[in-house]
Design an enzyme around this catalytic site. Structure first.
Site, PDB file in Angstrom:
ATOM      1  N   GLY A 185     -48.610  84.620 -46.079  1.00 28.86           N
ATOM      2  CA  GLY A 185     -49.873  84.001 -46.475  1.00 28.86           C
ATOM      3  C   GLY A 185     -49.658  83.173 -47.728  1.00 28.86           C
TER       4      GLY A 185
ATOM      5  N   GLY B 195     -52.021  80.052 -49.040  1.00 34.24           N
ATOM      6  CA  GLY B 195     -53.433  80.270 -49.345  1.00 34.24           C
ATOM      7  C   GLY B 195     -53.749  80.274 -50.829  1.00 34.24           C
TER       8      GLY B 195
ATOM      9  N   ALA C 120     -54.395  91.804 -48.776  1.00 33.44           N
ATOM     10  CA  ALA C 120     -55.453  91.384 -47.852  1.00 33.44           C
ATOM     11  C   ALA C 120     -56.571  92.425 -47.787  1.00 33.44           C
ATOM     12  CB  ALA C 120     -54.859  91.163 -46.464  1.00 33.44           C
TER      13      ALA C 120
ATOM     14  N   ARG D  68     -58.876  93.945 -64.743  1.00 38.31           N
ATOM     15  CA  ARG D  68     -60.262  93.651 -65.146  1.00 38.31           C
ATOM     16  C   ARG D  68     -60.784  94.706 -66.108  1.00 38.31           C
ATOM     17  NH1 ARG D  68     -61.845  92.035 -58.960  1.00 38.31           N
ATOM     18  NH2 ARG D  68     -61.875  89.756 -59.242  1.00 38.31           N
TER      19      ARG D  68
ATOM     20  N   HIS E 200     -60.759 100.108 -53.313  1.00 40.07           N
ATOM     21  CA  HIS E 200     -60.748  98.734 -53.817  1.00 40.07           C
ATOM     22  C   HIS E 200     -61.953  97.954 -53.294  1.00 40.07           C
ATOM     23  CE1 HIS E 200     -59.099  95.111 -55.505  1.00 40.07           C
ATOM     24  NE2 HIS E 200     -58.938  94.530 -54.335  1.00 40.07           N
TER      25      HIS E 200
END
Length: 338
Positions: A31, A34, A141, A176, A200
């Protein structure tokens, strides 16, 4: 004990840019064209820990690979396009990172991505099971709460499942939490470490502020607001991007941080700790994220939940039914595949 070990990987990311580290990891990004895949591939190319970087996608990979290959770092880069080239991309890999899939748009939950991304992850992990069964597999993903059970079931079907080598990358939740706590307390975020456990997505994201190093205290109302912000930070970015995607740059940073920690541990560095969503016996859920001690063969020791507050206990209890449902959804998807 845990806080002494668990000064993870902002340091790993910084160290990965120094030239003294071993340069031997063969990493594949599935991927790679992307929104997450491109900046993630850039960070991996920039690291002396990586000697070979193979990039796979169903479009644009030759261009991404050509662009990255001009960067004056040692990693050899090659792009692979389409399913027929996937086996060659995977052969000999030590670590496979999978950010492939569709991103969230405003109004979507991570679970809304399930139908599309479940098929993508099942297809890609089946190729991993066939062509690099010994590699560490890092799943970005979404929904991770379901895509990790999908990955495990696919590997079981191929008879090559090793629970110590399959990781759901939840690192962005920790990144975060560290950032938001540091903002509120006027601290250097690189020196803050908040373990984040559970899953998650939404309320399954459980920041253990009580275990933060350095120790911090918040009034209960501020703690509740902070926890909510950490849980919904992804939605905050989706809204701010107003239909132009989800968290890509911060996710690429977090994905790279996890890969560098894993490679450090594979190279024999001791005391490398990261939280990740893995097969677990810590709760009644068969998969659960907790701090993990990483080693040469992947997950070396699950460090568990540790001492927590009643507020954190309540969050775990509330998260478990949702987590169980997401896990079952992933497992059932593979069982019902034709």
């Amino acid at each position: 004990m845990l806080s002494a070990l668990a000064r993870p990987a902002g340091a790993a990311l910084r160290r990965s840019f120094s030239t003294s580290a071993q340069n031997n990891a063969k990493v594949a990004v599935l991927g790679a064209s992307g929104g997450i895949g491109q900046p993630l591939s850039l960070l991996l190319k920039n690291s002396p820990l990586v000697s070979r970087l193979t990039l796979y996608d169903i479009a644009h990979t030759p261009g991404v690979a050509a662009d990255l290959s001009h960067i004056e770092t040692r990693a050899n880069v090659k792009g692979y396009l389409g399913p027929e080239q996937l086996p060659d991309c995977l052969k000999g890999c030590d670590v496979v990172v999978i950010p492939a899939g569709v991103p969230r748009k405003p109004g979507m939950t991570r679970d809304d991505l399930f139908n599309t991304n479940a098929t993508i992850v099942a297809t890609l992990t089946a190729a991993c099971a066939q062509h690099c069964p010994e590699a560490m597999v890092c799943i970005i993903a979404n929904p991770v709460n379901s895509t990790i059970p999908i990955t495990a079931e696919v590997f079981k079907k191929h008879g090559v499942y090793n629970p110590n080598k399959i990781f759901g990358v939840t690192t962005l939740d920790i990144v975060r939490a560290n950032t938001f706590v540091a903002e509120l307390k006027g601290l250097d975020p690189a020196r803050v470490n908040v373990p984040v456990i559970g899953g998650h997505a939404g309320k399954t994201i459980i920041p253990l502020i009580s275990q933060c190093t350095p120790k911090v205290d918040f009034p209960q109302d501020q703690l509740a607001t902070l926890t909510g912000r950490i849980q919904e930070a992804g939605t905050e970015v989706v809204k701010a991007k107003a239909g132009a995607g989800s968290a890509t740059l911060s996710m690429a940073y977090a994905g790279a941080r996890f890969v560098f920690s894993l490679v450090d541990a594979m190279n024999g560095k001791e005391g490398v700790v990261e939280c990740s969503f893995v097969q677990s016996k810590e709760t009644e859920c068969t998969y659960f994220s907790t701090p993990l001690l990483l080693g040469k063969k992947g997950l070396e020791k699950n460090l568990g939940i540790g001492k927590i507050t009643p507020f954190e206990e309540k969050m775990i209890a509330e998260a478990i039914p949702e987590l169980k449902a997401s896990i079952k959804k992933g497992e059932d998807f593979v069982k019902n595949m034709k």
